[in-house]
Structure formats: C-alpha cells, structure tokens
Design a protein around this motif. Structure first.
Motif, PDB file in Angstrom:
ATOM      1  N   PHE A   1       0.827  -1.210   0.000  1.00  0.00           N
ATOM      2  CA  PHE A   1       0.000   0.000   0.000  1.00  0.00           C
ATOM      3  C   PHE A   1       0.860   1.258   0.000  1.00  0.00           C
ATOM      4  CE2 PHE A   1      -3.387  -2.937   1.618  1.00  0.00           C
ATOM      5  CZ  PHE A   1      -4.148  -2.866   0.466  1.00  0.00           C
ATOM      6  N   ASN A   2       2.008   1.195   0.646  1.00  0.00           N
ATOM      7  CA  ASN A   2       2.916   2.354   0.591  1.00  0.00           C
ATOM      8  C   ASN A   2       3.402   2.580  -0.842  1.00  0.00           C
ATOM      9  OD1 ASN A   2       2.643   2.713   3.302  1.00  0.00           O
ATOM     10  ND2 ASN A   2       4.628   1.870   3.857  1.00  0.00           N
ATOM     11  N   PHE A   3       3.687   1.478  -1.517  1.00  0.00           N
ATOM     12  CA  PHE A   3       4.114   1.583  -2.919  1.00  0.00           C
ATOM     13  C   PHE A   3       3.010   2.209  -3.771  1.00  0.00           C
ATOM     14  CE2 PHE A   3       3.541  -0.855  -6.967  1.00  0.00           C
ATOM     15  CZ  PHE A   3       4.394  -0.084  -7.732  1.00  0.00           C
ATOM     16  N   PHE A   4       1.781   1.667  -3.627  1.00  0.00           N
ATOM     17  CA  PHE A   4       0.646   2.222  -4.380  1.00  0.00           C
ATOM     18  C   PHE A   4       0.468   3.710  -4.085  1.00  0.00           C
ATOM     19  CE2 PHE A   4      -1.877  -1.953  -4.885  1.00  0.00           C
ATOM     20  CZ  PHE A   4      -1.568  -2.014  -6.218  1.00  0.00           C
ATOM     21  N   SER A   5       0.628   4.055  -2.807  1.00  0.00           N
ATOM     22  CA  SER A   5       0.388   5.449  -2.405  1.00  0.00           C
ATOM     23  C   SER A   5       1.338   6.387  -3.125  1.00  0.00           C
ATOM     24  CB  SER A   5       0.560   5.590  -0.894  1.00  0.00           C
ATOM     25  OG  SER A   5      -0.379   4.786  -0.233  1.00  0.00           O
TER      26      SER A   5
ATOM     27  N   GLY B   1       3.530  12.617  -6.216  1.00  0.00           N
ATOM     28  CA  GLY B   1       4.860  12.498  -6.807  1.00  0.00           C
ATOM     29  C   GLY B   1       5.937  13.028  -5.886  1.00  0.00           C
ATOM     30  N   PRO B   2       7.221  12.783  -6.172  1.00  0.00           N
ATOM     31  CA  PRO B   2       7.660  12.111  -7.390  1.00  0.00           C
ATOM     32  C   PRO B   2       7.239  10.640  -7.408  1.00  0.00           C
ATOM     33  CG  PRO B   2       9.502  12.402  -5.861  1.00  0.00           C
ATOM     34  CD  PRO B   2       8.342  13.114  -5.262  1.00  0.00           C
ATOM     35  N   LYS B   3       6.750  10.204  -8.581  1.00  0.00           N
ATOM     36  CA  LYS B   3       6.271   8.827  -8.697  1.00  0.00           C
ATOM     37  C   LYS B   3       7.426   7.891  -9.019  1.00  0.00           C
ATOM     38  CE  LYS B   3       1.907  10.393 -10.703  1.00  0.00           C
ATOM     39  NZ  LYS B   3       0.976  10.357  -9.606  1.00  0.00           N
ATOM     40  N   PRO B   4       7.445   6.726  -8.377  1.00  0.00           N
ATOM     41  CA  PRO B   4       8.524   5.781  -8.686  1.00  0.00           C
ATOM     42  C   PRO B   4       8.370   5.223 -10.101  1.00  0.00           C
ATOM     43  CG  PRO B   4       6.904   4.766  -7.234  1.00  0.00           C
ATOM     44  CD  PRO B   4       6.502   6.196  -7.394  1.00  0.00           C
ATOM     45  N   ASN B   5       9.479   5.099 -10.780  1.00  0.00           N
ATOM     46  CA  ASN B   5       9.451   4.552 -12.133  1.00  0.00           C
ATOM     47  C   ASN B   5       9.607   3.036 -12.044  1.00  0.00           C
ATOM     48  OD1 ASN B   5       9.486   4.278 -14.865  1.00  0.00           O
ATOM     49  ND2 ASN B   5      11.619   4.930 -15.105  1.00  0.00           N
TER      50      ASN B   5
END
Lengths: 128, 344
Positions: free
Chosen positions: B189-193, B199-203
């Motif tokens: 859920f942390n990743f989704f968040s 952002g910055p959004k993880p690539n």
C-alpha cells in the motif's frame, strides 16, 4: 512466413503508417501476440508518443491501419481498443482482442467509448 | 443494509452503475492524485468540475458520494506548510461541491478533516484498525466512520469489542481478498500510495507484491480460503456489528461491480466465488470455487483461534471445494484440487 516474421513486418508497417498519418514520431515499441486462459486472444502493441487526442481526431484513419494490420495477422478486427496510462492522455497500447464469451460481457453490457477511464474503444462489434 | 460501491471515476461509468441497480447506498471513487492520492491503483484522475458533475448526478439519484484519498504514505509532505495548504485547498473545494464523506488513512488528515469541514470522516482500511484500542484513538481524532481492517473480518470477538468500544459507525469491506496476515500489506500500500500520489512517482516496471501474492496462492490455494472475505450469504452474521458494507474493486468494469452489488444486495451468489473477489481477479480463470459449497464454513470461522497448523480446517476445505481450471475458452475443464500444502 513464421509468426515472428509476421509480427515483425506488421509492427514496422503499422508504425510507418501512423508516423506518416500523424506527422509525429510515434513509436510502437513492442508488439505481442497473446492467449489468455479465459479464451481471449489477440495482439497488444505498446506505444510511446501517441495521445488520446490523436486517436480521437484521426480515429477513422488509425482504425483502417489497425484493421489492416490485425487482419494480416488473421485476427478478427471485431474489438480494437487503446489502453491509456491511468489519469493521463498517454496511449500505453493499442490492442486487438478476440473476446471470449465471458469477457465479451464486460464490454457488451456497457455503452460508450470508454467503459473504464483507461480504455478507449475504437471498434466493438456487438454479437447478436 | 447500506452498500458502498466502487466507481471507476468517469461520468459514463457512474451513469451506467446507477441506472442498472437500485441497491446502491453510496458510491466511492478516487479524487485527484495531485493532492493526496490513494492506496490503490487509480484508473482516472477526475478534476473538480468532473467530481462536481458526478456528485450532483449521484445526489439526484439519492446516492451519496464518497471520495477516497487514502494514501498510507505521503512521505511527510502533508506535514509541510506547502503540503498542508494544498490539501486544505482541495478539501475546501470538495466540501463546497457537497461531497458526503472522505476516506483517509493518515491520522493527521483524519484530525484535519474532522476539525475544519462538514464532510464525514471515514477512516480507511489502510489505517489498519483491528483492535478496539485503535478504533478508540481514531474516534477521538474525529472519525465519523471506521472501515475495519478486513484482517479481523473473521475475528468476531475483536469485531464485537470494536463495536462495543466506539460509538462511531463501522463499515466492513467484504471482498478485498488480500492474503490473511499478508507480509506485503504495508509495503504494497505504501508503494501504491507513491505510485498514485502527488509524486515524485517511482518509475517501477512491475508490482513485486502483487505478483508474489498471486504466486503464493497458485502454489498454496488454501490461502484463497483463508483470505478474510465475507460471502454474500454470511452478511447476516455481521448485522449485529454493522449494517454498512463496502464492496472493493474500483479498477473493474461496471459489469463486474454490478454482479457484486446484486450478490451482496441479495445476500446470495450462485457461481464461482472468484467472480466476487477483488484483489485476485487475475486468478478467476485459474480456480473455480462453487460458492454454495462454502455454506456453513462461517460457523467454524466464528470460533476459530487462527492457529492454522493445529486446526487445518481451511486446508481441508480448500481440498474439498477448490477446482483448478485446465484448458481455455470452450474447452475448459475443472479438475479437483486434491491434497494441498506439500507443494514446494
């Protein structure tokens, strides 16, 4: 010609057609044939540089090129759609899918070109 | 019974949903990811004017509108003056639009919402409220409703204790179907968040947690039975806890959502249980679980102490009721699962 050679040829041809049509550097970075356990099959073409606006404005022409491409691969062009990157107007992929009866219902029950905000339908032939 | 129903986020989808069912009490959808984001995948990023249009339409149909802004991690941005101002501005706009409730996960935002706005404050499942103590804390922060962590959906003693401790409303998520005691839950859920937030959004190319989750279930299908979903037929067992139930699945087609609405509204489903489950929809063509064969299992779960290696009930049930699909399309066959648990 092997299936791989067919795909290679179809990818190049479609990319050239789209570049010529739109006048922008559209890239078709990968074209994959797929078969799903539900019974759906088809091709998905990952794109970069294509926007929803391009599809809407040049839909008739894009549809023709896409139809020619998938027909050359012996795929029924009865369901053609684009997948958008969620929340954006970027086209992530364009797809031709031969729907199984179960997945057909997901689309068949709805109406309009965007059954989900990340899907833009270019062609959907309804069954009797 | 009040059913909270997922909505993919665009007007056409809402129209279709509300025209096809009279059993919807409220719909919920993600807001713009530019301010808070959500702990699930977002398929749309509705702008304020779109939210306003959809809210007006929902209200005209007598249906309430809930906006989900439940990032479980915002990297501390909410605590900076700039972050606070941006969120405050967004809440103010949503309030003006007439949104009925906002679902949030961060305690700071729960308090902020409760203090300054008229909208109901809903504590998300991503606040992981699984004890009466946590429920009490959130109520004191200003929660109007708490969506209880589905991890305790089959812990009736905890559900009853939560109900007895707080006076705010409770909501149960019926079909999330995450792994019971999932080791990936917080990280996922942390990743989704971050992926669905400002952002910055993880690539990131692939979702490790999701693929691992599917893989674990394929290897050990009893995990599907252990997931704390609530069958439509078993809602009656929860009515002394609450009358408010939430269906998960805002990344699915309207057809799928409506199938769930009808099943839970009628408290009955004749078909594959996998049709109803949200997070593992990709396995619906892998397993067949005739829902009717799960009748009565709730009686065991009501008294279950969750020491699986001693009990073995879910393992035996999985062996009895789960079928594996073989082939595809019209040539599909169902093969009984048989013994589970020894696969490596």
């Amino acid at each position: 010609m092997s299936m791989t050679q067919e795909l290679l040829k179809a990818r190049t041809s479609l990319e050239n057609n789209l570049r010529e049509l739109l006048g922008i550097p559209v890239f078709l970075i990968e074209m994959d044939a797929f078969a799903l356990p539900c019974g759906c099959g088809g091709v998905t073409i990952n794109t970069r540089g294509l926007q929803l606006d391009d599809l809407e404005i040049f839909e008739e022409h894009i549809l023709k090129h896409l139809t020619d491409t998938v027909t050359s691969l012996e795929i029924e062009p009865s369901f053609l759609f684009a997948r958008l990157i969620p929340g954006t107007a970027e086209v992530a992929s364009i797809n031709a899918r031969m729907l199984c009866s179960s997945c057909y219902m997901d689309f068949g029950r709805g109406s309009g070109k965007q059954p989900r905000p990340d899907i833009y339908i270019m062609r959907f032939d309804r069954r009797e | 019974m009040k059913l909270y129903v997922p909505h993919v986020g665009h007007f056409e989808g809402l129209e279709e949903l509300l025209n096809c069912s009279d059993n919807i009490y409220a719909v919920y959808m993600a807001g713009s990811p530019d301010y808070i984001g959500t702990g699930r995948t977002n398929l749309s990023a509705p702008k304020l004017d779109e939210i306003a249009e959809q809210t007006e339409y929902a209200h005209s149909k007598g249906v309430k509108m809930e906006i989900v802004l439940n990032s479980s991690c915002m990297g501390g941005q909410q605590l900076t003056p700039e972050g606070y101002r941006a969120i405050d501005w967004y809440f103010d706009k949503l309030n003006t639009i007439g949104i009925d409730s906002i679902t949030v996960a961060d305690p700071y935002i729960v308090e902020m919402l409760a203090k300054d706005y008229d909208m109901d404050v809903v504590v998300s499942v991503l606040s992981f409220v699984d004890t009466p103590q946590k429920a009490e804390f959130y109520e004191q922060l200003g929660a109007t409703t708490i969506v209880v962590d589905p991890a305790v959906n089959r812990h009736f003693d905890k559900l009853e204790a939560i109900r007895d401790t707080v006076s705010c409303k409770l909501k149960l998520l019926v079909n999330e179907a995450c792994l019971y005691q999932c080791p990936f839950r917080y990280a996922h859920f942390n990743f989704f968040s971050h992926a669905n937030g400002p952002g910055p959004k993880p690539n990131v190319l692939d979702d490790y947690y999701y693929y691992k989750c599917l893989s674990l279930r394929i290897k050990d299908p009893q995990q599907i039975i252990k997931s704390p979903w609530i069958r439509p037929e078993d809602l009656k067992e929860y009515k002394h806890i609450t009358d408010t139930f939430k269906i998960g699945g805002r990344t699915h087609f309207v057809n799928w959502i409506l199938n769930n609405v009808e099943a839970y509204a009628n408290e009955r489903y004749d078909g594959n249980l996998m049709d109803l489950l949200d997070s593992i929809k990709d396995l619906k063509d892998t397993f067949y679980i005739p829902n009717s064969e799960l009748d009565g299992a709730i009686e065991q779960w009501k008294k279950c102490d969750k020491v699986c290696h001693k009990c073995g009930y879910c393992k035996r049930l999985a062996e009895k009721v789960i079928y594996r699909y073989s082939g595809s399309g019209d040539e599909i066959r169902k093969i009984p699962l048989g013994p589970v648990g020894d696969r490596k």
